[in-house]
Structures are given as C-alpha cells and as structure tokens.
Design a protein around this motif. Structure first.
Motif, PDB file in Angstrom:
ATOM      1  N   GLN A   1       0.823  -1.201   0.000  1.00 50.20           N
ATOM      2  CA  GLN A   1       0.000   0.000   0.000  1.00 50.20           C
ATOM      3  C   GLN A   1       0.861   1.258   0.000  1.00 50.20           C
ATOM      4  N   ASP A   2       1.998   1.212   0.710  1.00 47.38           N
ATOM      5  CA  ASP A   2       2.896   2.367   0.719  1.00 47.38           C
ATOM      6  C   ASP A   2       3.437   2.669  -0.673  1.00 47.38           C
ATOM      7  N   ALA A   3       3.565   1.638  -1.507  1.00 50.53           N
ATOM      8  CA  ALA A   3       4.067   1.849  -2.868  1.00 50.53           C
ATOM      9  C   ALA A   3       3.104   2.685  -3.705  1.00 50.53           C
ATOM     10  N   LEU A   4       1.852   2.751  -3.278  1.00 52.38           N
ATOM     11  CA  LEU A   4       0.864   3.549  -4.010  1.00 52.38           C
ATOM     12  C   LEU A   4       0.952   5.033  -3.680  1.00 52.38           C
ATOM     13  N   LEU A   5       1.542   5.362  -2.524  1.00 48.59           N
ATOM     14  CA  LEU A   5       1.462   6.728  -2.005  1.00 48.59           C
ATOM     15  C   LEU A   5       2.026   7.794  -2.941  1.00 48.59           C
ATOM     16  N   PRO A   6       3.249   7.637  -3.517  1.00 51.85           N
ATOM     17  CA  PRO A   6       3.765   8.709  -4.376  1.00 51.85           C
ATOM     18  C   PRO A   6       2.862   8.992  -5.572  1.00 51.85           C
ATOM     19  N   GLY A   7       2.364   7.939  -6.196  1.00 49.93           N
ATOM     20  CA  GLY A   7       1.515   8.131  -7.368  1.00 49.93           C
ATOM     21  C   GLY A   7       0.191   8.790  -7.034  1.00 49.93           C
ATOM     22  N   VAL A   8      -0.397   8.406  -5.886  1.00 46.41           N
ATOM     23  CA  VAL A   8      -1.674   8.995  -5.489  1.00 46.41           C
ATOM     24  C   VAL A   8      -1.480  10.447  -5.056  1.00 46.41           C
ATOM     25  N   GLU A   9      -0.425  10.699  -4.266  1.00 50.48           N
ATOM     26  CA  GLU A   9      -0.202  12.051  -3.746  1.00 50.48           C
ATOM     27  C   GLU A   9       0.105  13.040  -4.860  1.00 50.48           C
ATOM     28  N   ASN A  10       0.889  12.630  -5.854  1.00 53.72           N
ATOM     29  CA  ASN A  10       1.263  13.516  -6.955  1.00 53.72           C
ATOM     30  C   ASN A  10       0.332  13.409  -8.148  1.00 53.72           C
ATOM     31  N   ARG A  11      -0.697  12.582  -7.999  1.00 50.48           N
ATOM     32  CA  ARG A  11      -1.718  12.361  -9.019  1.00 50.48           C
ATOM     33  C   ARG A  11      -1.108  11.863 -10.334  1.00 50.48           C
ATOM     34  N   TRP A  12      -0.092  11.002 -10.204  1.00 49.53           N
ATOM     35  CA  TRP A  12       0.337  10.266 -11.390  1.00 49.53           C
ATOM     36  C   TRP A  12      -0.779   9.314 -11.797  1.00 49.53           C
ATOM     37  N   VAL A  13      -1.464   8.791 -10.777  1.00 52.63           N
ATOM     38  CA  VAL A  13      -2.617   7.932 -11.024  1.00 52.63           C
ATOM     39  C   VAL A  13      -3.785   8.451 -10.189  1.00 52.63           C
ATOM     40  N   VAL A  14      -4.986   8.159 -10.644  1.00 49.61           N
ATOM     41  CA  VAL A  14      -6.187   8.330  -9.833  1.00 49.61           C
ATOM     42  C   VAL A  14      -6.583   6.928  -9.388  1.00 49.61           C
ATOM     43  N   LEU A  15      -6.463   6.682  -8.101  1.00 45.42           N
ATOM     44  CA  LEU A  15      -6.719   5.344  -7.572  1.00 45.42           C
ATOM     45  C   LEU A  15      -8.216   5.153  -7.324  1.00 45.42           C
ATOM     46  N   VAL A  16      -8.752   4.056  -7.847  1.00 42.10           N
ATOM     47  CA  VAL A  16     -10.099   3.609  -7.494  1.00 42.10           C
ATOM     48  C   VAL A  16      -9.911   2.224  -6.876  1.00 42.10           C
ATOM     49  N   ALA A  17      -9.991   2.162  -5.553  1.00 44.42           N
ATOM     50  CA  ALA A  17      -9.750   0.915  -4.840  1.00 44.42           C
ATOM     51  C   ALA A  17     -11.066   0.376  -4.302  1.00 44.42           C
TER      52      ALA A  17
END
Length: 493
Positions: free
Chosen positions: A163-179
C-alpha cells in the motif's frame, strides 16, 4: 437454449464494453479504453449474465444514488477530460458488501474520455506491478497528457509495504486510484493512503433495486433478450435470495433460465408439431425452476405481511415456552427467508428482558452482545451468534416479574396515583430549598448497617405497594429471600 445465451451482443452497438473482467491484472500496457477500445472487447455471448448486464454509464447503475448526484466525485471521475471546474479527479476507496457495484463503478469510470485505465487485483499483484504502473502513468501524464485510472480490487489484501508503494503516485496524481474493498478501510488500509483518498461507502441494494435489475436483465438485448419472462413468485424468490447482491441475483436468474429452457426443450421434443414450428412465446421462469436451479426451497414468508408477524410471534412464544428446537426452527425460517438479522436480534433482546428477566440476569447480556455482534459481523456468520442467544434464552429459567412490575407501576401513574415526593427525598442543593424542608430527615443509606436504612421512599398514597414479585425460578429464588428482608428493614416492620 443456445439462442437464449447467444443474445449477449447488441449488434446495433458494436462498442458495448462489458467484458473487462477478463483483463483483470493481465493488461501490462494499461490500455486506454475510452480512446482505443471502440468495437473491441465486447462481452462474449457466453459471458456470465452479470458481466453482460454491467452498466455502460453511471445513469444505468442500480442503487448507490447517494454517491451519484450531480457534481459528485464519481461523476467527475466518469466525465474524464470533459469534467468541468477547477478541481481535479480524486482518488476514491469504495467500501461495501459484495455485489453492490464496486467493480461496476470502476468500469464505468474507465470509459471516461482522456483516461488510461489499468486494473490490478491485490490477490495477484505485488509491489513490482504497482511500481511499473506508476512509472507508466508518469510517462503517460508527461508525454501524452493522459490521466491513468488504476482500479485496485481487494485492496485490503495488500500489506503495508504494497500500500505504501501507491502513495507517491496517489499524492502527486500520477494515477487516480479507485480501490475496492469489502472490509472496513479503517482497519485494512494504511492511514496515509486513507488521508489521500475519499472513502465512499456503498450500501446493499434494496429489494426494489434488485427487482428492477432482474426485470431489465430479462428484457435487455444483452441479457435474456425478451425470450423469457419471470413469474411473480420466481421474481420474489430471486430477490429474497439475493441479499442485496446484484451479482448473486443475476447469476441465480441465469441458472433458473437454463432450467426453464431445458424444460421447454423437453416439451418440444415430445410435441413434434411444435418442435418443427418453433415457439414465438417467451418461456416463463416459474418458482419451481428457481428452486431446482438454486437447490433452495422457497420459504413462504412475506416480510411486509402476515407471515412476518406470525413467524416472529411463534419464534418469541417458543423461546418463552422453553422449546429450544422450535425456537431454532423459526429462527432458521426467518433467516432463510431473508429477514433482517437486526430485526431478529432486537426481538431476542426484548425477550431476554420480558420473558427471562431476573431469573437469569445474564440472558440480557447475551442478547445485547448478540445484537451488537450481528451488526458488526453481518450475515451469514451472524446466524451462529443469533442461535447461541436463542439457545441461552430458551433454556434459561423464566420470569416476567420485572415486566409485570413496570406495567403495574405505569398503570398506577396513569390512574393518578403517586402524589408528590416525600420532602426528605427532594433536592436540597439549590438556594432556598432548606427553608422549604427539602432533605430534612433524610437518612444516608451508607451510614446504616448493611447500607439499608429504614425510611419512606414512595409517595404517601403508594406506601406498602409492591410492584416486583420475584418468582421461585432461577436466580430469583435468592432475590425473593433478599427482597423480603430488604422490605422489612426499609418499611420498619
């Protein structure tokens, strides 16, 4: 029968995109569905009915209207590059029971223009897969001005490192996470990820939602295409067994339709006249077809009618009568008919106080604990907890003395008895109260032997009136002896 299940494609709409389930965790390129999938990836004619009937737009989604209002985060996500306003898309965590539309919402969002959609399953994906998606998303954003939507199913199965591996992408909006998750995110999702996402709670579908979904599946060209119709009994049975789960309802409908068409084929094989001509009339799916398909007999029980009250009444009376076997039967009957487990739990709590009472004071504790546990855990495991409470109550000694006591006290109050409050019991703390005689002569119980003082407590016109009359059952045997001594001391006899 081949024709029935071969009607999964709408030839008038070659871009019907309902077959995404086959791509779970296997699309390394993170394809852009809104841009490149026109005419490709349509649901196979043999795809499950639940896949073929997956909504194409948010307007087709059944239920969850509290999340789909104008301007809601899901609406903004589904609008893609067409979204208006200064706010960017928000990552969301969809929390709800199975079959409430979490995956469906993700696939509808995937169709938004200007979106690159990638789907991973926490069951099969690891940190390496997540980092690869993040790298590709950053490239897509910088080079092609495309936003990547990452759908992560079963996120509660990811450990903290994943889950921590998702943090940079979500915080910088490289990705929009739909979990999506069926477990409480407060316990299963790390706090940093929760704080960077919106938590949206999905509710179980109502009976009306499921009924509308089944009717649509029967008539829609992607479903049974009007070649079958549901009898009222069969429809009610399917709705009842669905438990608010759309996928379960559609799977059950498909199985029942298979049985109904199998029966129709057998009849046609015997009737040679109709066998050659074919039949233009839709095949009716009857209650017997749903029972054979699901191996579950229809329980004749109407949650809004007489059966609801009759079975509940028989249930409580069986507990009161100490027939544990009958009580378990009626419990099973209610649960199998789809009765709300919280309603059953409430009746058990009432029975513990009304029928068991002080003969076994622990019965109420068991009943309240069961009600709280059922609300926490839900069904089907909740049946075990309810059964334990029923067995406790049905086998416990019985007393309605407390119940009868409060009823008699209320009857006296309504009759106008109980005039005033003895002066020595009145509040003596406010200024001027002592001049009125409040508190004068009051005996502090803890200063008396055994903390019981001789003193008048009831109003003058109720002195000597007994409301609580303990029985000789269970714990009340000891209470009766103690109560007799207490009344003698208090009343000075």
């Amino acid at each position: 029968m081949d024709d029935l299940f071969g009607a999964g494609r709408d030839d008038a709409d070659g871009s019907d995109d309902t077959g995404e389930a086959g791509n779970r965790g296997g699309d390394d390129s993170g394809h852009s569905r809104g841009q490149t999938r026109s005419g490709a990836g349509s649901a196979s004619p043999r795809s499950p009915l639940a896949v073929r009937m997956r909504p194409r737009t948010l307007d087709d989604v059944v239920g969850q209207q509290h999340l789909l209002g104008q301007g809601s985060p899901l609406r903004q996500l589904a609008a893609g590059s067409d979204a208006t306003g200064p706010a960017g898309p928000s990552s969301v965590i969809l929390w709800g029971p199975p079959g409430t539309g979490k995956t469906t919402l993700a696939h509808v969002i995937a169709k938004g223009p200007g979106r690159k959609f990638v789907e991973l399953s926490a069951i099969t994906a690891g940190v390496k897969d997540v980092r690869r998606v993040m790298d590709e998303a950053l490239t897509a954003r910088d080079l092609f001005k495309t936003t990547t939507v990452l759908f992560l199913d079963e996120i509660h199965r990811f450990n903290k490192a994943q889950q921590d591996a998702l943090l940079p992408g979500v915080e910088n909006r490289w990705v929009v996470l739909v979990a999506a998750t069926t477990e409480n995110p407060s316990f299963s999702v790390v706090s940093p990820l929760l704080s960077r996402s919106l938590l949206l709670t999905l509710k179980p579908l109502t009976d009306a939602d499921v009924e509308g979904l089944l009717q649509r599946a029967v008539s829609d060209v992607r479903g049974l295409n009007g070649k079958a119709e549901l009898s009222a009994d069969a429809l009610a049975h399917l709705v009842r067994l669905s438990g608010g789960d759309a996928r379960r309802a559609l799977t059950a409908l498909e199985a029942a339709a298979g049985v109904a068409f199998g029966d129709a084929d057998d009849i046609d094989a015997v009737d040679t006249e109709t066998a050659g001509a074919g039949t233009a009339e839709p095949v009716t799916i009857h209650l017997r077809h749903t029972e054979r398909a699901l191996d579950v007999a229809s329980v004749r029980y109407d949650r809004a009618g007489d059966q609801h009250y009759d079975v509940a009444s028989a249930f409580i009376k069986s507990i009161r009568g100490s027939d544990v076997d009958a009580a378990l039967h009626y419990l099973a009957r209610m649960l199998e008919a789809g009765e709300d487990a919280r309603f059953v739990a409430r009746r058990i709590v009432i029975s513990a106080a009304e029928d068991v009472g002080m003969a076994d004071p622990t019965a109420l504790q068991t009943a309240v604990a069961a009600a709280q546990a059922v609300q926490l855990i839900g069904m089907p495991e909740g049946r075990i907890i309810l059964a334990e409470a029923v067995v406790h109550l049905a086998t416990a000694p019985k007393s309605n003395a407390a119940y009868m006591g409060i009823n008699q006290a209320i009857a006296d109050v309504r009759a106008g008895l109980g005039n005033g409050i003895p002066a020595h019991l009145r509040d003596a703390h406010y200024p001027g109260s002592k001049q009125l005689g409040h508190g004068k002569g009051y005996r502090y119980a803890h200063d008396a032997p055994h903390a019981v003082a001789t003193q008048q407590y009831p109003p003058d016109d109720l002195v000597g009136r007994n409301y609580y009359e303990p029985t000789a059952n269970g714990a009340e045997r000891d209470i009766a002896t103690r109560l007799e001594r207490l009344r003698k001391i208090i009343r000075g006899k």
